[in-house]
Design a protein around this motif. Structure first.
Motif, PDB file in Angstrom:
ATOM      1  N   THR A 148      46.414  85.002  10.689  1.00 52.48           N
ATOM      2  CA  THR A 148      46.985  83.705  10.329  1.00 52.48           C
ATOM      3  C   THR A 148      48.507  83.671  10.372  1.00 52.48           C
ATOM      4  OG1 THR A 148      46.925  84.319   7.992  1.00 52.48           O
ATOM      5  CG2 THR A 148      45.048  83.075   8.822  1.00 52.48           C
ATOM      6  N   GLY A 224      52.187  79.163   9.762  1.00 55.15           N
ATOM      7  CA  GLY A 224      50.896  79.812   9.914  1.00 55.15           C
ATOM      8  C   GLY A 224      50.247  79.428  11.231  1.00 55.15           C
ATOM      9  N   PHE A 225      49.345  80.258  11.691  1.00 52.01           N
ATOM     10  CA  PHE A 225      48.549  79.926  12.866  1.00 52.01           C
ATOM     11  C   PHE A 225      47.187  80.564  12.686  1.00 52.01           C
ATOM     12  CE2 PHE A 225      48.403  84.015  15.054  1.00 52.01           C
ATOM     13  CZ  PHE A 225      49.503  84.670  14.563  1.00 52.01           C
ATOM     14  N   SER A 226      46.282  80.201  13.550  1.00 46.34           N
ATOM     15  CA  SER A 226      44.978  80.846  13.490  1.00 46.34           C
ATOM     16  C   SER A 226      44.781  81.574  14.799  1.00 46.34           C
ATOM     17  CB  SER A 226      43.883  79.819  13.305  1.00 46.34           C
ATOM     18  OG  SER A 226      42.643  80.475  13.364  1.00 46.34           O
ATOM     19  N   GLU A 228      42.246  83.411  16.542  1.00 43.18           N
ATOM     20  CA  GLU A 228      40.829  83.789  16.607  1.00 43.18           C
ATOM     21  C   GLU A 228      40.618  84.702  17.800  1.00 43.18           C
ATOM     22  OE1 GLU A 228      37.973  81.471  15.353  1.00 43.18           O
ATOM     23  OE2 GLU A 228      39.271  80.450  13.929  1.00 43.18           O
TER      24      GLU A 228
ATOM     25  N   ARG B 147      45.404  75.043   4.233  1.00 41.12           N
ATOM     26  CA  ARG B 147      45.472  74.952   5.692  1.00 41.12           C
ATOM     27  C   ARG B 147      44.684  76.066   6.371  1.00 41.12           C
ATOM     28  NH1 ARG B 147      49.295  71.625   8.012  1.00 41.12           N
ATOM     29  NH2 ARG B 147      50.903  70.785   6.649  1.00 41.12           N
ATOM     30  N   THR B 148      44.411  77.133   5.649  1.00 37.11           N
ATOM     31  CA  THR B 148      43.753  78.262   6.297  1.00 37.11           C
ATOM     32  C   THR B 148      42.383  78.602   5.707  1.00 37.11           C
ATOM     33  OG1 THR B 148      44.937  79.803   4.859  1.00 37.11           O
ATOM     34  CG2 THR B 148      45.914  79.373   6.996  1.00 37.11           C
ATOM     35  N   LYS B 223      36.191  83.996   6.911  1.00 35.23           N
ATOM     36  CA  LYS B 223      36.812  84.168   8.221  1.00 35.23           C
ATOM     37  C   LYS B 223      38.170  83.464   8.298  1.00 35.23           C
ATOM     38  CE  LYS B 223      35.249  81.682  11.825  1.00 35.23           C
ATOM     39  NZ  LYS B 223      36.191  81.221  12.837  1.00 35.23           N
ATOM     40  N   PHE B 225      40.288  79.600   8.663  1.00 35.67           N
ATOM     41  CA  PHE B 225      40.426  78.653   9.759  1.00 35.67           C
ATOM     42  C   PHE B 225      41.849  78.129   9.719  1.00 35.67           C
ATOM     43  CE2 PHE B 225      40.641  74.626   7.473  1.00 35.67           C
ATOM     44  CZ  PHE B 225      40.023  74.904   6.273  1.00 35.67           C
ATOM     45  N   SER B 226      42.210  77.436  10.767  1.00 34.80           N
ATOM     46  CA  SER B 226      43.532  76.825  10.754  1.00 34.80           C
ATOM     47  C   SER B 226      43.339  75.326  10.812  1.00 34.80           C
ATOM     48  CB  SER B 226      44.334  77.291  11.951  1.00 34.80           C
ATOM     49  OG  SER B 226      45.545  76.584  11.971  1.00 34.80           O
ATOM     50  N   GLU B 228      45.256  72.340  11.146  1.00 28.70           N
ATOM     51  CA  GLU B 228      46.561  71.746  11.459  1.00 28.70           C
ATOM     52  C   GLU B 228      46.461  70.242  11.304  1.00 28.70           C
ATOM     53  OE1 GLU B 228      49.046  73.324  13.994  1.00 28.70           O
ATOM     54  OE2 GLU B 228      48.259  75.342  13.700  1.00 28.70           O
TER      55      GLU B 228
END
Lengths: 229, 229
Positions: A148, A224-226, A228, B147-148, B223, B225-226, B228
């Motif tokens: 993340t 933040g980012f995801s 995967e 957000r995550t 897990k 998630f993002s 956005e």
């Protein structure tokens, strides 16, 4: 360095989970206790907090005493304060993790230790107190963080190949990725700057080197980012 | 309830940042100190840890004493141990946050308080010690978490409308979202189960109710998630 018992907070310690990357393997730095309780047992790098110092200062002091390193990425993870986690008296410990470049230089046991050594993450010996639990919790935290936020890149040199980067993710997450897919996802983030340089001194075809786009890196860190995989 | 000084760990406290949602506004529960230091000042809900209890047990005890609630979502955020954060002696505090349904029932000041009250997040009064910093750090943490991970849904009733869900995200993140876009992103996650029921007792056209798909919810929680927005 030895400390005066009067300068120590007897109920508060910090423990550092120090990760390093050695040829695609994630390792953790452990120390062997030279004092009771649990003399001879392997432990995370840690110790008491001094009365005049902040928590992170204490964690950084421990790391520096043992590795000589001071300018490293370090982050507080969690505090562990279960009744009975430490023998005889109540001590809560604040766990930090640090990502450092793997090195065998300058390592020296801390004030109350007889040895310090890197262990592959899958070959960690029995640990004292609740240190196995702290290690597991911290590793899970790191694994979630690299998905993340662009953390973990601290483990790479300033210029690196995509193979090294993939190796970092595989080591931290303990799995293998499809190379094409991995690169596609990564390049989409615009986080990497392709350099006009290639590896030197390798037997195989020299791969292109990359560096991080620091602007994007800071933005992704904040937002933040995801990732995967 | 009063505690025997001998049962208390004098160097370790917990502080709880209790969030609630009141008609689309994010609120935080604060208490007014009835004892020195900083008597009369507003503070987060907190207090000492007892020798026989774990950290989270202490945080839950505090919450229960003040709100009567026990079965709530609570998570450790960070420990604050700066030198000088508490007057006269060294105390490190372990901060937790909890998401509870906003209610005015059963609130009662804790053992050392004269008042307890909900404040809108933008109208928080001056706080004692480093509690403003703890609140800001915890709010930033919550904002990054929603957000995550599908956290924050604990603030909604079991059956809710998409407007309520959007209101939750807007309140926590302190911003407004484009309704169409928000719904599109959310529905893509398969996290919501549309029910064969609509709101009752509303003046406008009754909106459809939704509930969470708990399987997907647990998976996303593990897990990540993002989201956005």
């Amino acid at each position: 360095m030895q400390y005066n018992p009067e300068d120590i907070l007897p109920t508060i310690s910090t423990d550092c989970v120090i990760f390093g990357l050695d040829q695609g393997k994630l390792k953790v730095l452990l120390t062997r206790r030279a004092i009771a309780p649990k003399k001879g047992g392997w432990a995370l790098l840690g110790g008491f907090v001094l009365k005049h110092e902040d928590l992170e200062t204490a964690a950084r002091r421990t790391l520096k005493e043992i590795s000589g390193m001071s300018d490293v990425y370090m982050e507080q993870v969690h505090s562990f304060g279960q009744v009975g986690r430490f023998p005889n008296r109540r001590v809560i410990t604040v766990a930090y993790y640090a990502l450092i470049n793997y090195t065998l230089e300058n390592l020296k046991p801390g004030p109350d230790s007889s040895d310090v050594r890197w262990f592959e993450i899958n070959e960690v010996p029995e640990l004292v107190f609740d240190h196995r639990y702290i290690l597991d919790t911290t590793l899970a935290y790191l694994q979630s963080r690299v998905r993340t936020e662009p953390i973990g890149f601290e483990l790479l040199p300033a210029k690196f190949t995509l193979t090294q980067l993939q190796g970092l993710y595989e080591a931290v997450l303990g799995t293998n990725f499809d190379t094409r897919n991995f690169r596609k996802k990564l390049l989409k983030m615009n986080l990497l700057i392709p350099l006009e340089e290639s590896q030197t001194g390798v037997a195989h075809r020299a791969a292109r080197l990359y560096s991080f786009n620091n602007d994007i890196y800071q933005k992704l860190k904040a937002k933040g980012f995801s990732f995967e995989l």
